[in-house]
Design a protein around this motif. Sequence first.
Motif, PDB file in Angstrom:
ATOM      1  N   LEU A 273      28.843  70.925  80.365  1.00 29.88           N
ATOM      2  CA  LEU A 273      27.743  71.381  79.508  1.00 29.88           C
ATOM      3  C   LEU A 273      28.101  72.718  78.867  1.00 29.88           C
ATOM      4  N   ALA A 274      28.708  73.614  79.630  1.00 27.11           N
ATOM      5  CA  ALA A 274      29.123  74.900  79.065  1.00 27.11           C
ATOM      6  C   ALA A 274      30.116  74.698  77.922  1.00 27.11           C
ATOM      7  N   LEU A 275      31.020  73.734  78.065  1.00 32.42           N
ATOM      8  CA  LEU A 275      31.955  73.422  76.981  1.00 32.42           C
ATOM      9  C   LEU A 275      31.215  72.937  75.737  1.00 32.42           C
ATOM     10  N   ALA A 276      30.225  72.070  75.944  1.00 24.86           N
ATOM     11  CA  ALA A 276      29.442  71.574  74.813  1.00 24.86           C
ATOM     12  C   ALA A 276      28.683  72.717  74.142  1.00 24.86           C
ATOM     13  N   LEU A 277      28.128  73.626  74.944  1.00 21.72           N
ATOM     14  CA  LEU A 277      27.420  74.776  74.388  1.00 21.72           C
ATOM     15  C   LEU A 277      28.368  75.656  73.590  1.00 21.72           C
ATOM     16  N   TRP A 278      29.559  75.903  74.138  1.00 25.63           N
ATOM     17  CA  TRP A 278      30.550  76.682  73.399  1.00 25.63           C
ATOM     18  C   TRP A 278      30.862  76.007  72.062  1.00 25.63           C
ATOM     19  N   ALA A 279      30.980  74.684  72.060  1.00 24.54           N
ATOM     20  CA  ALA A 279      31.366  73.966  70.848  1.00 24.54           C
ATOM     21  C   ALA A 279      30.353  74.132  69.723  1.00 24.54           C
ATOM     22  N   VAL A 280      29.083  74.380  70.056  1.00 28.27           N
ATOM     23  CA  VAL A 280      28.066  74.572  69.014  1.00 28.27           C
ATOM     24  C   VAL A 280      27.724  76.048  68.828  1.00 28.27           C
ATOM     25  N   GLY A 281      28.529  76.931  69.412  1.00 29.31           N
ATOM     26  CA  GLY A 281      28.364  78.355  69.185  1.00 29.31           C
ATOM     27  C   GLY A 281      27.381  79.056  70.104  1.00 29.31           C
ATOM     28  N   ARG A 282      26.953  78.409  71.164  1.00 32.26           N
ATOM     29  CA  ARG A 282      25.985  79.016  72.086  1.00 32.26           C
ATOM     30  C   ARG A 282      26.721  79.634  73.273  1.00 32.26           C
ATOM     31  N   ARG A 283      27.477  80.646  72.981  1.00 28.51           N
ATOM     32  CA  ARG A 283      28.337  81.277  73.969  1.00 28.51           C
ATOM     33  C   ARG A 283      27.551  81.864  75.138  1.00 28.51           C
ATOM     34  N   GLU A 284      26.470  82.580  74.845  1.00 25.18           N
ATOM     35  CA  GLU A 284      25.725  83.220  75.921  1.00 25.18           C
ATOM     36  C   GLU A 284      25.129  82.199  76.876  1.00 25.18           C
ATOM     37  N   ASP A 285      24.603  81.107  76.338  1.00 28.57           N
ATOM     38  CA  ASP A 285      24.101  80.046  77.210  1.00 28.57           C
ATOM     39  C   ASP A 285      25.226  79.477  78.068  1.00 28.57           C
ATOM     40  N   ALA A 286      26.408  79.286  77.474  1.00 21.88           N
ATOM     41  CA  ALA A 286      27.545  78.749  78.221  1.00 21.88           C
ATOM     42  C   ALA A 286      27.929  79.666  79.370  1.00 21.88           C
ATOM     43  N   VAL A 287      27.978  80.955  79.112  1.00 22.65           N
ATOM     44  CA  VAL A 287      28.359  81.914  80.156  1.00 22.65           C
ATOM     45  C   VAL A 287      27.329  81.923  81.280  1.00 22.65           C
ATOM     46  N   ARG A 288      26.045  81.866  80.924  1.00 29.27           N
ATOM     47  CA  ARG A 288      25.003  81.847  81.957  1.00 29.27           C
ATOM     48  C   ARG A 288      25.147  80.625  82.857  1.00 29.27           C
ATOM     49  N   ILE A 289      25.431  79.476  82.250  1.00 30.83           N
ATOM     50  CA  ILE A 289      25.624  78.263  83.057  1.00 30.83           C
ATOM     51  C   ILE A 289      26.783  78.458  84.030  1.00 30.83           C
ATOM     52  N   LEU A 290      27.898  78.971  83.539  1.00 31.31           N
ATOM     53  CA  LEU A 290      29.075  79.129  84.396  1.00 31.31           C
ATOM     54  C   LEU A 290      28.850  80.160  85.498  1.00 31.31           C
ATOM     55  N   ARG A 291      28.117  81.203  85.202  1.00 26.58           N
ATOM     56  CA  ARG A 291      27.856  82.209  86.238  1.00 26.58           C
ATOM     57  C   ARG A 291      27.034  81.637  87.385  1.00 26.58           C
ATOM     58  N   GLY A 292      26.234  80.626  87.086  1.00 26.88           N
ATOM     59  CA  GLY A 292      25.450  80.010  88.145  1.00 26.88           C
ATOM     60  C   GLY A 292      26.263  79.217  89.146  1.00 26.88           C
ATOM     61  N   LEU A 293      27.523  78.959  88.825  1.00 26.73           N
ATOM     62  CA  LEU A 293      28.352  78.127  89.700  1.00 26.73           C
ATOM     63  C   LEU A 293      29.018  78.911  90.819  1.00 26.73           C
ATOM     64  N   GLY A 294      28.745  80.210  90.898  1.00 24.85           N
ATOM     65  CA  GLY A 294      29.369  81.013  91.938  1.00 24.85           C
ATOM     66  C   GLY A 294      29.069  80.520  93.345  1.00 24.85           C
ATOM     67  N   ARG A 295      27.876  79.961  93.559  1.00 21.39           N
ATOM     68  CA  ARG A 295      27.540  79.509  94.907  1.00 21.39           C
ATOM     69  C   ARG A 295      28.331  78.253  95.296  1.00 21.39           C
ATOM     70  N   LEU A 296      28.969  77.593  94.325  1.00 19.59           N
ATOM     71  CA  LEU A 296      29.803  76.430  94.636  1.00 19.59           C
ATOM     72  C   LEU A 296      31.247  76.820  94.949  1.00 19.59           C
ATOM     73  N   ARG A 297      31.572  78.064  94.783  1.00 17.03           N
ATOM     74  CA  ARG A 297      32.964  78.488  94.950  1.00 17.03           C
ATOM     75  C   ARG A 297      33.308  78.663  96.431  1.00 17.03           C
ATOM     76  N   HIS A 298      34.417  78.060  96.828  1.00 17.69           N
ATOM     77  CA  HIS A 298      34.946  78.213  98.179  1.00 17.69           C
ATOM     78  C   HIS A 298      35.891  79.407  98.202  1.00 17.69           C
TER      79      HIS A 298
END
Length: 359
Positions: A273-298
């Motif tokens: 989804l972040a890639l799709a957001l980047w593709a339409v120019g919604r960079r800030e939304d993309a970054v917010r999505i990716l930052r939420g994935l920190g709890r999945l990081r081992h």
Amino acid sequence: MTLPEGVAAPESLLLPGVLDAAQAAATVRSILAEQRPDGGIPWFTGGHLDPWDHTEAAMALDSAGEHTAAERAYRWLAEQQNPDGSWFAGYYGEGADGVSNRAVESNFCAYVAVGCWHHFLATGDAAFLDRMWPVVRRALDFTVGLQLPGGAIAWRLDEDGAPAREALLTGSSSILHALRCGLAIAEHRQDPQPDWELAAGRLQHAIAEHPERFLDKARYSMDWYYPVLGGALTGEAAERRLDADWDTFVVPGLGARCVSDRPWVTGGESAELALALWAVGRREDAVRILRGLGRLRHQDGSYWTGYVFEDDAIWPEERTTWTAGALLLAVAALGGDPATTAVFAAGKLPGGLAVPGCC
């Protein structure tokens, strides 16, 4: 898990709040550590391998500069390709005896074109493209052969070889992306493929204008964002689609649900989804999505597949190479990696042949 040493992440994989240099390098190492001696990249050690996720992980390795490992992954695809241009849907272990699912999924077969074009753009290795062109051509010819009268692509062949008469929106959107990458390879090689151009045009029309031609899988987030990620929808049409179901699928601070009716966010879907957001120019939304994935990081740099937020529980208890791969590709696009941006920006790929009154 023993992680390979000596991996240094390029600047394009550094994104504040998502990956610093040490974290990016660890995530790359986590994929390398799972790659088998034969080049295959399973979901995790001892686990299932499918050609689509295998290719996504290989693309992530190229985005990190691990080109030799990525080429080994494409060599595995070349060696495992069936005579008709397809691959089976699932593999365990190595060699022909390692096939676990003898069904064939059309989008799994087509995606090699995306990976090969990405590898060439990342390396400039024309000899690689020469070697892989017959593989790509057979794969896309096979896939185009499954096109239905309305333009969509049948989603699979059963284990007995019988083709489905239905299409999936996610799979067809991914196939459109693959056809356009295949056309880019053909254009580079000055080897026109008019059948692919026609198939891509008919497929794009079906995705953009005829949702009724696909099985109803609207509860899956992939059906929501893949028409944008695959390039069927751009500009205002893409924005409208993303806005329409944003609140259905996006959980603030956590990422994207896999399905609309479950309290479960997944890393792979969120990163795509972040890639799709980047593709339409919604960079800030993309970054917010990716930052939420920190709890999945081992701690080793790999990523858990998903998180059930109502129970505050990781589920399933597996760390998948394709989750890490999708995240790396999203970060690479945001970081301006030339190969990744060229492959996922719809405007940088050839379009299909527009057919007036199509389908």
